[in-house]
Write a protein that holds these residues in place. Structure first.
Motif, PDB file in Angstrom:
ATOM      1  N   THR A 534       0.771  -1.184   0.020  1.00 19.67           N
ATOM      2  CA  THR A 534       0.247  -0.058  -0.028  1.00 19.67           C
ATOM      3  C   THR A 534       0.900   1.129  -0.179  1.00 19.67           C
ATOM      4  OG1 THR A 534      -1.614   1.278   1.325  1.00 19.67           O
ATOM      5  CG2 THR A 534      -0.102  -0.123   2.572  1.00 19.67           C
ATOM      6  N   GLN A 535       0.464   2.224  -0.725  1.00 16.73           N
ATOM      7  CA  GLN A 535       1.021   3.520  -0.476  1.00 16.73           C
ATOM      8  C   GLN A 535       0.880   4.171   0.532  1.00 16.73           C
ATOM      9  OE1 GLN A 535      -1.688   3.073  -2.366  1.00 16.73           O
ATOM     10  NE2 GLN A 535      -2.700   4.990  -2.709  1.00 16.73           N
ATOM     11  N   ASP A 536       0.049   3.824   1.415  1.00 18.75           N
ATOM     12  CA  ASP A 536      -0.335   4.637   2.764  1.00 18.75           C
ATOM     13  C   ASP A 536       0.581   4.291   3.808  1.00 18.75           C
ATOM     14  OD1 ASP A 536      -2.749   5.895   1.537  1.00 18.75           O
ATOM     15  OD2 ASP A 536      -3.576   3.969   1.562  1.00 18.75           O
ATOM     16  N   GLN A 537       0.683   4.839   4.780  1.00 21.32           N
ATOM     17  CA  GLN A 537       1.379   4.809   6.030  1.00 21.32           C
ATOM     18  C   GLN A 537       0.897   3.470   6.957  1.00 21.32           C
ATOM     19  OE1 GLN A 537       4.065   6.313   7.072  1.00 21.32           O
ATOM     20  NE2 GLN A 537       4.028   8.296   5.751  1.00 21.32           N
ATOM     21  N   VAL A 538      -0.380   3.219   6.748  1.00 20.19           N
ATOM     22  CA  VAL A 538      -1.014   1.773   7.419  1.00 20.19           C
ATOM     23  C   VAL A 538      -1.690   1.212   6.491  1.00 20.19           C
ATOM     24  CG1 VAL A 538      -3.045   3.347   8.206  1.00 20.19           C
ATOM     25  CG2 VAL A 538      -2.279   1.225   9.338  1.00 20.19           C
ATOM     26  N   VAL A 539      -1.937   0.050   6.247  1.00 20.22           N
ATOM     27  CA  VAL A 539      -2.551  -1.011   5.555  1.00 20.22           C
ATOM     28  C   VAL A 539      -4.388  -0.567   5.741  1.00 20.22           C
ATOM     29  CG1 VAL A 539      -3.026  -3.254   4.776  1.00 20.22           C
ATOM     30  CG2 VAL A 539      -0.957  -2.540   5.291  1.00 20.22           C
ATOM     31  N   GLY A 540      -4.847  -0.494   4.726  1.00 14.02           N
ATOM     32  CA  GLY A 540      -6.254  -0.452   4.881  1.00 14.02           C
ATOM     33  C   GLY A 540      -6.808   0.740   5.608  1.00 14.02           C
ATOM     34  N   THR A 541      -6.163   1.845   4.985  1.00 16.37           N
ATOM     35  CA  THR A 541      -6.412   3.200   5.609  1.00 16.37           C
ATOM     36  C   THR A 541      -7.843   3.502   5.870  1.00 16.37           C
ATOM     37  OG1 THR A 541      -6.010   5.453   5.824  1.00 16.37           O
ATOM     38  CG2 THR A 541      -5.923   4.520   3.729  1.00 16.37           C
ATOM     39  N   GLN A 542      -8.648   3.321   4.814  1.00 16.75           N
ATOM     40  CA  GLN A 542     -10.048   3.536   4.664  1.00 16.75           C
ATOM     41  C   GLN A 542     -10.804   2.817   5.919  1.00 16.75           C
ATOM     42  OE1 GLN A 542     -11.298   5.836   2.626  1.00 16.75           O
ATOM     43  NE2 GLN A 542      -9.286   6.344   2.105  1.00 16.75           N
ATOM     44  N   LEU A 543     -10.304   1.704   6.394  1.00 19.91           N
ATOM     45  CA  LEU A 543     -11.163   0.882   7.335  1.00 19.91           C
ATOM     46  C   LEU A 543     -11.242   1.900   8.720  1.00 19.91           C
ATOM     47  CD1 LEU A 543      -9.606  -2.489   6.824  1.00 19.91           C
ATOM     48  CD2 LEU A 543     -11.700  -1.524   6.028  1.00 19.91           C
ATOM     49  N   ALA A 544     -10.594   2.815   8.983  1.00 18.50           N
ATOM     50  CA  ALA A 544     -10.594   3.906  10.043  1.00 18.50           C
ATOM     51  C   ALA A 544     -12.052   4.054  10.118  1.00 18.50           C
ATOM     52  CB  ALA A 544      -9.717   4.968   9.980  1.00 18.50           C
ATOM     53  N   LEU A 545     -12.930   4.544   8.931  1.00 12.60           N
ATOM     54  CA  LEU A 545     -14.120   4.800   8.759  1.00 12.60           C
ATOM     55  C   LEU A 545     -15.188   3.792   9.620  1.00 12.60           C
ATOM     56  CD1 LEU A 545     -13.999   6.576   5.565  1.00 12.60           C
ATOM     57  CD2 LEU A 545     -13.751   7.771   7.629  1.00 12.60           C
ATOM     58  N   THR A 546     -14.931   2.530   9.349  1.00 11.65           N
ATOM     59  CA  THR A 546     -15.752   1.443   9.994  1.00 11.65           C
ATOM     60  C   THR A 546     -15.302   1.087  11.088  1.00 11.65           C
ATOM     61  OG1 THR A 546     -14.542  -0.283   8.800  1.00 11.65           O
ATOM     62  CG2 THR A 546     -16.096   0.824   7.349  1.00 11.65           C
ATOM     63  N   GLY A 547     -14.256   1.342  11.623  1.00 13.37           N
ATOM     64  CA  GLY A 547     -13.645   0.807  13.110  1.00 13.37           C
ATOM     65  C   GLY A 547     -12.903  -0.487  13.079  1.00 13.37           C
ATOM     66  N   LEU A 549      -9.774  -0.543  11.440  1.00 11.17           N
ATOM     67  CA  LEU A 549      -8.436  -0.564  10.885  1.00 11.17           C
ATOM     68  C   LEU A 549      -7.204  -1.069  11.754  1.00 11.17           C
ATOM     69  CD1 LEU A 549      -6.431   1.010   9.150  1.00 11.17           C
ATOM     70  CD2 LEU A 549      -6.479   2.952  10.769  1.00 11.17           C
ATOM     71  N   ALA A 550      -7.496  -0.989  13.152  1.00 11.78           N
ATOM     72  CA  ALA A 550      -6.392  -1.372  14.125  1.00 11.78           C
ATOM     73  C   ALA A 550      -6.723  -2.865  14.237  1.00 11.78           C
ATOM     74  CB  ALA A 550      -6.374  -1.036  15.404  1.00 11.78           C
ATOM     75  N   ALA A 551      -7.688  -3.562  14.349  1.00  8.68           N
ATOM     76  CA  ALA A 551      -8.104  -4.714  13.941  1.00  8.68           C
ATOM     77  C   ALA A 551      -7.639  -5.778  12.820  1.00  8.68           C
ATOM     78  CB  ALA A 551      -9.600  -5.225  14.341  1.00  8.68           C
ATOM     79  N   ALA A 552      -7.953  -4.990  11.767  1.00  8.24           N
ATOM     80  CA  ALA A 552      -7.336  -5.442  10.570  1.00  8.24           C
ATOM     81  C   ALA A 552      -5.973  -5.654  10.299  1.00  8.24           C
ATOM     82  CB  ALA A 552      -7.746  -4.789   9.288  1.00  8.24           C
ATOM     83  N   ASN A 553      -5.293  -4.802  10.913  1.00  4.56           N
ATOM     84  CA  ASN A 553      -3.746  -4.968  10.781  1.00  4.56           C
ATOM     85  C   ASN A 553      -3.294  -5.813  11.868  1.00  4.56           C
ATOM     86  OD1 ASN A 553      -2.074  -2.450   9.329  1.00  4.56           O
ATOM     87  ND2 ASN A 553      -4.115  -1.917   9.497  1.00  4.56           N
ATOM     88  N   THR A 554      -4.236  -5.953  12.948  1.00  6.56           N
ATOM     89  CA  THR A 554      -3.532  -7.178  13.757  1.00  6.56           C
ATOM     90  C   THR A 554      -4.017  -8.502  13.102  1.00  6.56           C
ATOM     91  OG1 THR A 554      -4.207  -5.667  15.630  1.00  6.56           O
ATOM     92  CG2 THR A 554      -4.234  -8.054  16.127  1.00  6.56           C
ATOM     93  N   ARG A 555      -4.929  -8.499  12.694  1.00  2.46           N
ATOM     94  CA  ARG A 555      -5.437  -9.752  11.867  1.00  2.46           C
ATOM     95  C   ARG A 555      -4.329 -10.313  10.854  1.00  2.46           C
ATOM     96  NH1 ARG A 555     -10.507  -7.687  11.572  1.00  2.46           N
ATOM     97  NH2 ARG A 555     -10.143  -7.525   9.284  1.00  2.46           N
ATOM     98  N   LEU A 556      -3.926  -9.235  10.122  1.00  2.00           N
ATOM     99  CA  LEU A 556      -2.818  -9.447   8.991  1.00  2.00           C
ATOM    100  C   LEU A 556      -1.632  -9.975   9.571  1.00  2.00           C
ATOM    101  CD1 LEU A 556      -3.498  -6.387   6.548  1.00  2.00           C
ATOM    102  CD2 LEU A 556      -4.059  -8.994   6.278  1.00  2.00           C
ATOM    103  N   GLN A 557      -1.306  -9.232  10.476  1.00  2.00           N
ATOM    104  CA  GLN A 557       0.230  -9.619  11.422  1.00  2.00           C
ATOM    105  C   GLN A 557       0.107 -11.124  11.939  1.00  2.00           C
ATOM    106  OE1 GLN A 557       2.852  -6.422  12.823  1.00  2.00           O
ATOM    107  NE2 GLN A 557       0.998  -5.122  12.431  1.00  2.00           N
ATOM    108  N   GLN A 558      -0.885 -11.391  12.618  1.00  2.00           N
ATOM    109  CA  GLN A 558      -1.225 -12.670  13.128  1.00  2.00           C
ATOM    110  C   GLN A 558      -1.444 -13.824  12.205  1.00  2.00           C
ATOM    111  OE1 GLN A 558      -4.648 -11.901  15.519  1.00  2.00           O
ATOM    112  NE2 GLN A 558      -3.786 -11.508  17.409  1.00  2.00           N
ATOM    113  N   ALA A 559      -1.487 -13.579  10.921  1.00  2.00           N
ATOM    114  CA  ALA A 559      -1.811 -14.209   9.620  1.00  2.00           C
ATOM    115  C   ALA A 559      -0.415 -14.591   9.193  1.00  2.00           C
ATOM    116  CB  ALA A 559      -2.810 -13.993   8.721  1.00  2.00           C
TER     117      ALA A 559
END
Length: 648
Positions: A534-547, A549-559
């Motif tokens: 991703t070109q952004d500073q965090v993966v899935g940046t638009q997920l901040a709007l749905t709440g 974002l943090a959980a998604a990045n945690t899931r990715l790293q755990q996977a």
């Protein structure tokens, strides 16, 4: 007992055991409830809601947690109008009352935040001032005064917020209450004082509810389920009902999670609390309860006495009425996506729903009900969410409708998205749209791609044509010099990735929404070495709007997914992709046998380009979200059938 059974609280009878809970709407006018609030709540009352708790109002002007947050002092006229609008349906209307404390914002009040102790909020990082002992008495009086205003406005009672986003929870918690005075050694003292003063203000004949966080998910210092049960047992004699919630500032995503969390996640907690109160007060189950079957089971199993179904009633205002009429299959599903119902952000979006876009727009949108004077014969081309909604609305209004879809089943992007992790419930919306069009007599033809000549022949025969042909993949944003490229829709049809060449997979996500993250999760779950760019500073940046974002990045790293942040793909070669840091320009190779391009799509215009007079809707206008597709499908249908339609 049934969900549709009445329940009596403080001598007042609610027509059902389904509660429509307090939530941010951004419907307010300044800090007052507006006509939009009135219409919004009226529609849920007409649909059978037993209790409605209005959007939580701050009890003091210094508490201004978001720009359009109601202020109790400005709400009496609005409360009065809501009560009058809901009274014909028997629904009990209560005012939500609270104070955000250290979880508030100083951006609008331009005043210091007030909290039990000088503990910086983990989200805003703002350090609040500690409430002095002398300030606590006036704070209790503010709660009582606000409750008195609600009672004078004719409401049936109030609900006090000691939930996830509240000052009263902060006093209850070892995370935020470090005081050494009497309100620190006895952390429940302030809440008891507020409840006692509120009861005195509203009297015994009005309902006093309490929203209580019984598990902060922070066992090192926060409220644990055991402590929550003890708290509830001690407070039960002071209230008429108790809503059991979880969460705190430490884990805001856990308070209203999306489809990655199973519905009814608070069932065990609610059962524990109900056992602890031992019948002293009715207990309300809260927590992504969106299925009437699960809600009824909770009552049957003794986990709760009432059920809060807020998001479910945003999606389907007539939920209780349809259940009471014996048609639970017609209840529009809540897909738990949080895309339009989670609105506390600086854009001030209006609360709504991707499946029911009229939610929150009751005063402006044309209703879909009613019959048009002159029936039409309409051909809808495309069976995605826009085409299905257009066909549904046209059939509902008495028109003869045929829908054609080139795939083997209707649903379009909903089917593809519903095949991805955490987004499975999107398929339920597709199923509902298909079932409703079938119930309304729409003739559906699948596996058929119409030609321009067939459209012209249909129009010559007097038929109206509406195009909802969807989208096609856009061009790659990189130079393809080799390698294998697939699109997310191809993976949706092959969730185990068996059709892909062996080796590592690179997910290119220039959009930053749920798709790239879900694709990476899917591939990792299938056992493929997976990376995401991703070109952004965090993966899935638009997920901040749905709440998420943090959980998604945690899931990715755990996977075990490798995260390439602040990068873009320049070139794809056999066996690797060339990446570039978008800030420094540094280039590097990322090994991959397959690249999944999650870039933007383009309108499918092969039929509409030469027929600009035909109405179009959804992704064939501009590929965006399901919400826009459903909304535009509905609006196109109403325009076609309405006074400006070509048949008039």
């Amino acid at each position: 007992m049934l969900l549709t059974d009445p329940i009596t609280l403080a001598g007042r009878t609610a027509p059902s055991r389904v509660l429509f809970g307090p939530h941010e709407t951004n419907l307010g006018h300044r800090r007052a409830l507006s006509d939009r609030h009135v219409a919004y709540y009226r529609r849920r009352a007409a649909g059978g809601a037993g209790l409605i708790v209005t959007e939580t109002a701050s009890v003091t002007a210094e508490d201004w947690p978001y720009e359009r947050a109601p202020l109790a002092a400005d709400c009496p006229d609005g409360w009065r109008a809501v009560a009058a609008a809901c009274r014909p349906y028997g629904t009990l209307v209560l005012a939500g009352l609270g104070h955000a404390g250290g979880q508030g914002s100083s951006a609008y009040s331009q005043r210091v935040l007030r909290a039990p102790s000088r503990v910086a909020d983990v989200v805003s990082r703002e350090l609040p001032a500690e409430l002095e002992a002398a300030e606590l008495g006036p704070l209790v009086a503010d709660f009582a005064a606000a409750a008195g205003l609600a009672a004078a406005a004719g409401l049936d009672g109030v609900e006090i917020d000691a939930g996830q986003h509240s000052l009263l929870r902060q006093f209850l918690s070892g995370l935020t209450n470090l005081r050494t005075d009497g309100h620190g050694t006895d952390r429940a003292r302030l809440l008891r004082e507020v409840l006692a003063a509120t009861r005195a203000a509203i009297g015994a004949g009005r309902v006093l509810g309490l929203r209580l966080s019984c598990d902060e998910l922070a066992p090192w210092a926060g409220i644990t389920p055991e402590q929550g049960a003890d708290l509830a047992a001690g407070l039960a004699p002071l209230v008429d009902y108790l809503v059991v919630v979880r969460g705190s500032a430490m884990n805001l995503a856990a308070t209203r999670p999306d489809g990655h969390t199973p519905p009814g996640f608070n069932l065990d907690l609610c059962r524990t609390v109900r056992t602890a109160v031992a019948g002293a007060v009715p207990v309300v189950l809260q927590g992504s309860v969106v299925e009437v079957g699960q809600a009824q089971w909770a009552l049957d199993d003794g986990a709760a006495d009432l059920v809060e179904m807020t998001r479910a009633q945003i999606a389907e205002p007539e939920l209780v009425a349809l259940l009471r009429a014996g048609h639970p299959e017609r209840i529009r599903p809540c897909v738990l996506c949080n895309q339009r119902c989670r609105v506390r952000d600086n854009r001030n979006p209006i609360v709504s729903c991707i499946g029911e876009p009229a939610a929150g727009h009751e005063t402006g949108d044309q209703p879909v009900t009613g019959r048009d004077a002159r029936p039409l014969d309409v051909l809808v081309v495309g069976g995605g969410p826009a085409g299905l909604e257009a066909a549904r609305v046209l059939a509902l209004r008495g028109h003869t409708v045929e829908l054609t879809e080139q795939d083997t089943e209707p649903g379009g992007s909903l089917r593809a998205a519903g095949a991805l992790p955490g987004r499975e419930r999107l398929g339920l919306l597709a199923d509902w749209l298909v079932a409703e069009t079938d119930r309304l007599g729409v003739t559906a033809t699948t596996g058929t791609r119409l030609t321009g000549a067939q459209l012209d022949a249909a129009r010559a025969a007097g038929r109206e044509v509406l195009l909802a042909t969807g989208s096609v993949p856009g061009p790659h944003g990189f130079d393809r010099l080799g390698g294998t490229v697939v699109r997310p829709a191809e993976l949706a049809a092959d969730p185990t990735a068996q059709s892909l060449p062996p080796g590592p997979v690179l997910v290119f996500d220039p959009v930053g929404d749920a798709v790239g993250v879900a694709v990476a999760e899917l591939l990792a779950a299938a056992g493929r070495p997976t990376s995401i760019v991703t070109q952004d500073q965090v993966v899935g940046t638009q997920l901040a709007l749905t709440g998420d974002l943090a959980a998604a990045n945690t899931r990715l790293q755990q996977a075990g997914v490798t995260l390439y942040k602040r990068r873009t793909v320049l070139e794809l070669h056999d066996g690797y992709a060339l990446l570039e840091d978008v800030v420094t320009g540094r280039k590097e190779r990322a090994e991959c046998a397959v690249l999944v391009d999650c870039g933007h799509r383009l309108p499918e215009r092969s039929l509409s380009a030469d027929r600009p007079d035909l109405p179009v809707a959804g992704d064939c206008v501009a590929p965006r979200t399901v919400y826009q597709a459903v909304l535009e499908g509905r609006r196109a249908a109403l325009r076609l059938a309405g006074p400006e339609g070509s048949h008039r």
